[in-house]
Enzyme design. Sequence first.
Site, PDB file in Angstrom:
ATOM      1  N   CYS A   9      53.558  24.177   4.071  1.00 42.74           N
ATOM      2  CA  CYS A   9      52.290  24.640   4.327  1.00 42.74           C
ATOM      3  C   CYS A   9      52.074  24.808   5.812  1.00 42.74           C
ATOM      4  O   CYS A   9      52.833  24.875   6.740  1.00 42.74           O
ATOM      5  CB  CYS A   9      51.309  23.704   3.564  1.00 42.74           C
ATOM      6  SG  CYS A   9      51.299  22.009   4.157  1.00 42.74           S
ATOM      7  N   ASN A  12      51.564  20.379   7.279  1.00 45.50           N
ATOM      8  CA  ASN A  12      52.434  19.384   6.680  1.00 45.50           C
ATOM      9  C   ASN A  12      51.926  17.962   6.408  1.00 45.50           C
ATOM     10  O   ASN A  12      52.579  17.101   6.391  1.00 45.50           O
ATOM     11  CB  ASN A  12      53.910  19.384   7.218  1.00 45.50           C
ATOM     12  CG  ASN A  12      55.036  18.580   6.441  1.00 45.50           C
ATOM     13  OD1 ASN A  12      55.637  18.052   7.140  1.00 45.50           O
ATOM     14  ND2 ASN A  12      54.949  18.792   5.287  1.00 45.50           N
ATOM     15  N   CYS A  14      48.792  18.261   3.950  1.00 43.48           N
ATOM     16  CA  CYS A  14      48.123  18.206   3.016  1.00 43.48           C
ATOM     17  C   CYS A  14      48.779  18.529   1.469  1.00 43.48           C
ATOM     18  O   CYS A  14      49.503  17.999   0.795  1.00 43.48           O
ATOM     19  CB  CYS A  14      46.566  18.914   2.859  1.00 43.48           C
ATOM     20  SG  CYS A  14      45.709  18.197   4.172  1.00 43.48           S
ATOM     21  N   ARG A  15      49.053  20.025   1.654  1.00 44.76           N
ATOM     22  CA  ARG A  15      49.586  20.792   0.295  1.00 44.76           C
ATOM     23  C   ARG A  15      51.281  20.355   0.379  1.00 44.76           C
ATOM     24  O   ARG A  15      51.735  19.726  -0.894  1.00 44.76           O
ATOM     25  CB  ARG A  15      49.327  22.136   0.352  1.00 44.76           C
ATOM     26  CG  ARG A  15      47.925  22.584   0.230  1.00 44.76           C
ATOM     27  CD  ARG A  15      47.761  23.876   0.681  1.00 44.76           C
ATOM     28  NE  ARG A  15      47.762  24.110   2.254  1.00 44.76           N
ATOM     29  CZ  ARG A  15      47.736  25.360   2.751  1.00 44.76           C
ATOM     30  NH1 ARG A  15      47.457  26.341   2.102  1.00 44.76           N
ATOM     31  NH2 ARG A  15      47.770  25.307   4.060  1.00 44.76           N
ATOM     32  N   SER A  16      51.892  20.613   1.350  1.00 47.93           N
ATOM     33  CA  SER A  16      53.367  20.582   0.959  1.00 47.93           C
ATOM     34  C   SER A  16      53.726  19.011   0.997  1.00 47.93           C
ATOM     35  O   SER A  16      54.797  18.773   0.167  1.00 47.93           O
ATOM     36  CB  SER A  16      54.154  21.218   2.022  1.00 47.93           C
ATOM     37  OG  SER A  16      53.781  20.641   3.425  1.00 47.93           O
ATOM     38  N   ASP A 128      44.050  26.043   1.091  1.00 49.12           N
ATOM     39  CA  ASP A 128      44.018  25.063   2.223  1.00 49.12           C
ATOM     40  C   ASP A 128      42.888  24.078   1.867  1.00 49.12           C
ATOM     41  O   ASP A 128      41.817  24.637   2.130  1.00 49.12           O
ATOM     42  CB  ASP A 128      43.977  25.690   3.620  1.00 49.12           C
ATOM     43  CG  ASP A 128      43.675  24.739   4.756  1.00 49.12           C
ATOM     44  OD1 ASP A 128      43.859  23.578   4.484  1.00 49.12           O
ATOM     45  OD2 ASP A 128      44.053  25.254   6.115  1.00 49.12           O
TER      46      ASP A 128
HETATM   47  P1  4NP Z   1      48.036  21.622   4.951  1.00 47.06           P
HETATM   48  O1  4NP Z   1      46.548  21.491   5.508  1.00 47.06           O
HETATM   49  O2  4NP Z   1      48.593  23.033   5.751  1.00 47.06           O
HETATM   50  O3  4NP Z   1      48.026  21.590   3.562  1.00 47.06           O
HETATM   51  O4  4NP Z   1      48.675  20.418   5.486  1.00 47.06           O
HETATM   52  C1  4NP Z   1      45.976  21.667   6.770  1.00 47.06           C
HETATM   53  C2  4NP Z   1      46.407  20.544   7.490  1.00 47.06           C
HETATM   54  C3  4NP Z   1      45.780  20.673   9.132  1.00 47.06           C
HETATM   55  C4  4NP Z   1      45.372  21.710   9.294  1.00 47.06           C
HETATM   56  C5  4NP Z   1      44.806  22.856   8.634  1.00 47.06           C
HETATM   57  C6  4NP Z   1      45.424  22.791   7.187  1.00 47.06           C
HETATM   58  N1  4NP Z   1      44.457  21.944  10.788  1.00 47.06           N
HETATM   59  O5  4NP Z   1      44.010  22.833  11.111  1.00 47.06           O
HETATM   60  O6  4NP Z   1      45.002  21.200  11.611  1.00 47.06           O
END
Ligand code: 4NP
Length: 162
Positions: A9, A12, A14-16, A128
């Site tokens: 993602c 790294n 939240c989702r992955s 996201d």
């Molecule tokens: P992820 O979520 O891609 O599922 O880990 C996010 C984590 C951090 C950010 C955006 C989405 N950020 O903007 O820092």
Amino acid sequence: MKQRILFVCLGNICRSPAADGIMHRLVEEAGLSDCYEIDSAGTYAGHRGELPDPRMRRAAEPRGYHLTHRSRPVREEDFEEFDLILAMDDNNYEALHRLAPSREAADRIERMVTFTREEFPDRFYVPDPYYEGREGFELVLDLLECGCRNLLAYLEDKRANG
Ligand code: 4NP
């Protein structure tokens, strides 16, 4: 030979890492831990070394997933070390293609929603949840539990039938 799966993602956190935790448990429950290597990474390095977002850990815990992965960015070697690289959304999918060192490497990239199509026909990406509330995190977990289940069934079928 082990099947090597990498979930990707943006951050790294939240989702992955959630997909990583879910897939680890499914594989373990199926007694297949020796057959799979599972990891996750992000296309953005800004959260390197961090545990998953506390909101994701809180949402995952009651479902029985204790998420302890530490965020790391995707690296070029990942394209050699993993057989299948699963992107959560189209931005991740495109970023992975920009990083892929060869056509063969790019061919290992797939969308996670390929494995949620039947149950979630209107979801074209794993959204996201970073700027969402609790329901955003629950939706991600619903999609990932479904996707990982179908992914494991697909991989096991391929292993059995070639
Ligand atoms: P992820 O979520 O891609 O599922 O880990 C996010 C984590 C951090 C950010 C955006 C989405 N950020 O903007 O820092």
